[in-house]
Design a protein around this motif. Sequence first.
Motif, PDB file in Angstrom:
ATOM      1  N   TRP A  67      20.097  -9.257  -3.926  1.00 21.57           N
ATOM      2  CA  TRP A  67      20.040  -9.602  -2.504  1.00 21.57           C
ATOM      3  C   TRP A  67      21.116  -8.852  -1.718  1.00 21.57           C
ATOM      4  N   THR A  68      22.314  -8.781  -2.302  1.00 20.91           N
ATOM      5  CA  THR A  68      23.408  -8.049  -1.642  1.00 20.91           C
ATOM      6  C   THR A  68      23.069  -6.556  -1.574  1.00 20.91           C
ATOM      7  N   TRP A  69      22.539  -6.057  -2.669  1.00 16.06           N
ATOM      8  CA  TRP A  69      22.167  -4.635  -2.711  1.00 16.06           C
ATOM      9  C   TRP A  69      21.072  -4.326  -1.682  1.00 16.06           C
ATOM     10  N   LEU A  70      20.103  -5.245  -1.620  1.00 15.74           N
ATOM     11  CA  LEU A  70      19.007  -5.071  -0.659  1.00 15.74           C
ATOM     12  C   LEU A  70      19.550  -5.059   0.766  1.00 15.74           C
ATOM     13  N   ASN A  71      20.479  -5.943   1.063  1.00 13.65           N
ATOM     14  CA  ASN A  71      21.092  -5.988   2.391  1.00 13.65           C
ATOM     15  C   ASN A  71      21.860  -4.705   2.690  1.00 13.65           C
ATOM     16  N   ARG A  72      22.512  -4.172   1.654  1.00 10.33           N
ATOM     17  CA  ARG A  72      23.268  -2.932   1.861  1.00 10.33           C
ATOM     18  C   ARG A  72      22.328  -1.770   2.190  1.00 10.33           C
ATOM     19  N   VAL A  73      21.259  -1.695   1.440  1.00 14.07           N
ATOM     20  CA  VAL A  73      20.265  -0.640   1.721  1.00 14.07           C
ATOM     21  C   VAL A  73      19.718  -0.802   3.135  1.00 14.07           C
ATOM     22  N   ALA A  74      19.407  -2.049   3.480  1.00 13.83           N
ATOM     23  CA  ALA A  74      18.850  -2.320   4.813  1.00 13.83           C
ATOM     24  C   ALA A  74      19.855  -1.971   5.900  1.00 13.83           C
ATOM     25  N   ARG A  75      21.082  -2.369   5.686  1.00 12.29           N
ATOM     26  CA  ARG A  75      22.126  -2.107   6.692  1.00 12.29           C
ATOM     27  C   ARG A  75      22.338  -0.606   6.881  1.00 12.29           C
ATOM     28  N   ASN A  76      22.402   0.132   5.771  1.00 10.21           N
ATOM     29  CA  ASN A  76      22.585   1.583   5.866  1.00 10.21           C
ATOM     30  C   ASN A  76      21.418   2.229   6.608  1.00 10.21           C
ATOM     31  N   HIS A  77      20.227   1.737   6.315  1.00  9.26           N
ATOM     32  CA  HIS A  77      19.060   2.291   6.990  1.00  9.26           C
ATOM     33  C   HIS A  77      19.104   1.983   8.481  1.00  9.26           C
ATOM     34  N   LEU A  78      19.541   0.774   8.816  1.00  6.99           N
ATOM     35  CA  LEU A  78      19.619   0.388  10.232  1.00  6.99           C
ATOM     36  C   LEU A  78      20.681   1.211  10.970  1.00  6.99           C
ATOM     37  N   LEU A 122       0.842  -1.208   0.000  1.00 10.60           N
ATOM     38  CA  LEU A 122       0.000   0.000   0.000  1.00 10.60           C
ATOM     39  C   LEU A 122       0.874   1.254   0.000  1.00 10.60           C
ATOM     40  N   ALA A 123       1.979   1.186   0.729  1.00 12.83           N
ATOM     41  CA  ALA A 123       2.865   2.350   0.821  1.00 12.83           C
ATOM     42  C   ALA A 123       3.714   2.541  -0.442  1.00 12.83           C
ATOM     43  N   THR A 124       3.884   1.489  -1.224  1.00 10.73           N
ATOM     44  CA  THR A 124       4.746   1.606  -2.412  1.00 10.73           C
ATOM     45  C   THR A 124       3.929   1.752  -3.707  1.00 10.73           C
ATOM     46  N   VAL A 125       3.198   0.710  -4.065  1.00 11.44           N
ATOM     47  CA  VAL A 125       2.439   0.788  -5.326  1.00 11.44           C
ATOM     48  C   VAL A 125       1.020   1.303  -5.111  1.00 11.44           C
ATOM     49  N   GLY A 126       0.617   1.480  -3.844  1.00 16.18           N
ATOM     50  CA  GLY A 126      -0.710   1.997  -3.554  1.00 16.18           C
ATOM     51  C   GLY A 126      -1.777   0.954  -3.747  1.00 16.18           C
ATOM     52  N   GLU A 127      -3.009   1.453  -3.789  1.00  8.99           N
ATOM     53  CA  GLU A 127      -4.151   0.552  -3.984  1.00  8.99           C
ATOM     54  C   GLU A 127      -4.072  -0.013  -5.387  1.00  8.99           C
ATOM     55  N   ILE A 158      12.510   0.344   4.908  1.00  8.72           N
ATOM     56  CA  ILE A 158      13.563  -0.151   4.001  1.00  8.72           C
ATOM     57  C   ILE A 158      12.981  -0.464   2.632  1.00  8.72           C
ATOM     58  N   PHE A 159      11.857  -1.134   2.590  1.00  7.69           N
ATOM     59  CA  PHE A 159      11.281  -1.502   1.292  1.00  7.69           C
ATOM     60  C   PHE A 159      10.740  -0.278   0.543  1.00  7.69           C
ATOM     61  N   ILE A 160      10.288   0.702   1.266  1.00  3.78           N
ATOM     62  CA  ILE A 160       9.868   1.939   0.582  1.00  3.78           C
ATOM     63  C   ILE A 160      11.091   2.584  -0.068  1.00  3.78           C
ATOM     64  N   LYS A 161      12.193   2.589   0.684  1.00  2.00           N
ATOM     65  CA  LYS A 161      13.434   3.157   0.139  1.00  2.00           C
ATOM     66  C   LYS A 161      13.914   2.359  -1.077  1.00  2.00           C
ATOM     67  N   LEU A 165      14.986   1.771  -6.913  1.00  2.00           N
ATOM     68  CA  LEU A 165      15.193   0.562  -7.719  1.00  2.00           C
ATOM     69  C   LEU A 165      16.081   0.819  -8.939  1.00  2.00           C
ATOM     70  N   ARG A 166      15.931   1.998  -9.514  1.00  2.00           N
ATOM     71  CA  ARG A 166      16.684   2.306 -10.745  1.00  2.00           C
ATOM     72  C   ARG A 166      18.181   2.479 -10.477  1.00  2.00           C
ATOM     73  N   SER A 167      18.528   2.706  -9.223  1.00  2.00           N
ATOM     74  CA  SER A 167      19.948   2.885  -8.910  1.00  2.00           C
ATOM     75  C   SER A 167      20.676   1.545  -8.744  1.00  2.00           C
ATOM     76  N   PHE A 168      19.929   0.452  -8.781  1.00  2.00           N
ATOM     77  CA  PHE A 168      20.577  -0.860  -8.644  1.00  2.00           C
ATOM     78  C   PHE A 168      21.428  -1.153  -9.876  1.00  2.00           C
ATOM     79  N   ASP A 169      22.672  -1.561  -9.613  1.00  2.00           N
ATOM     80  CA  ASP A 169      23.589  -1.896 -10.695  1.00  2.00           C
ATOM     81  C   ASP A 169      23.979  -3.369 -10.554  1.00  2.00           C
ATOM     82  N   ALA A 170      23.536  -4.166 -11.511  1.00  2.00           N
ATOM     83  CA  ALA A 170      23.793  -5.611 -11.430  1.00  2.00           C
ATOM     84  C   ALA A 170      25.283  -5.929 -11.484  1.00  2.00           C
ATOM     85  N   ALA A 171      26.075  -5.015 -12.041  1.00  3.55           N
ATOM     86  CA  ALA A 171      27.520  -5.264 -12.150  1.00  3.55           C
ATOM     87  C   ALA A 171      28.192  -5.240 -10.774  1.00  3.55           C
TER      88      ALA A 171
END
Lengths: 232, 197
Positions: free
Chosen positions: B70-81, A68-73, B51-54, B59-65
């Motif tokens: 999963w590693t990127w997600l952990n990095r975002v989560a860790r920085n947020h924590l 809900l917070a990301t893609v909304g309804e 974290i998931f909102i961030k 998402l567009r800043s993710f660089d597969a290279a």
Amino acid sequence: MTHLELENLASDYLEGLLEPARKAEVKVHLSECAACRELVEDVRRVMELCHSAEELEPAPWLISKILLATVGERKPTFRQQLAAFFRPAVQPRLAYAVAMAVFSFSIIINAAGINLRKLRVEDLNPRTWVYRANRAGHLLYAHAEKFYYDLRVVYEIESRFRQLRSQPKEQEKEAPKQEPPAGGSTDSKPLFSPQLASTRSLFLATAAPVGTIAPKIGNHPLTVGSGRSLSQ
Amino acid sequence: MDQDQDLLKRCLAGDDSAWEVLLRGHTRKIYNLCYRFTGRSQEAEDLTQEIFIKVFQTLRSFDAAQGTFWTWLNRVARNHLVDHYRRTKRDRVTSSLEDELGTLEERPSPEIEPLGQVESRERKEILQLALGKLSPDLREAVVLRDLHDLDYQEIAQVLGVPQGTVKSRINRGRLELARVLTRMEGMRGPTRMGSEP
């Protein structure tokens, strides 16, 4: 190897990341130093404790909140909309109600004598419905009545009653000639001599099934035909 | 992880259902990571959501290279924590180990629960209490390695430090955790955790 060096290598040793020579040095030190053995054992327990830790389950609504917070309804797809529209119709309660309505409607249609295949303008008039329903009711009653009087047992009971009613009048008149009972048997013999006894046996006979009537009558055979033939 | 890449592409193309699949696949792990850092389920849920909102916004800043999703997600989560830790440092009231053990002792009697459940619950609580005693640097290294099963390279990418530093932090974290657990065992008397093989 010093205690501090071993402390720094404890994890690498337990994870098997040390080179063979270094690993041998650690083993030698551990065999000589009880404190370091205990330390390595403690680290191993910590690792096991962490690996055996169960994952915790987040609250079930967490994903919905994030969505809900990301893609909304989210707009439902056509299929989901269709399913939502027909969801109430698939409930048993509604299906039962529809079945009852169809059943009732078919009864009304039949009672009103309406043929749906050959529908006419007058079929739509409520007066026609009432007239036809009334007629159908009377026909049904007539059929039932005819069926009832055509039953043999009914006819026999009625004929006996007629006999009973006619006998006192005959006694009063003391008629020399015994007439057959009206609408009854063609037999000319008198039915019963003692009146009271005949009345009792008559009721016993009426209580019995149709097939057992003749034996009950016994010495007083009563020749009867069908109700239809006698009445004619 | 190839599946993550495909889902990510679909997300970037505007497919909401792909985002939902991605979310369902990783929420639990990230929630656990947050819980290991905070020790409170409500706070962990809030942090997981943030974290998931961030992640969704970046998402567009993710660089597969530079590594897997999963590693990127952990990095975002860790920085947020880490940000959260710094933000709440002043407000946080750190209770003493004795106090925490006191609350642990006030829980319902083990007679009510089967022995296995009590052991499991106590071990979980003890581990969480002990993790809370580590410094954030050591805690995150131990959590990522021993609870999240990331390898040294991935942890180095998540933390943004060399692998040598990661190894050192993990080792120090384990040693510190062992000391804390030994202290706790000493305070509570012989515990079941000590009897673990």
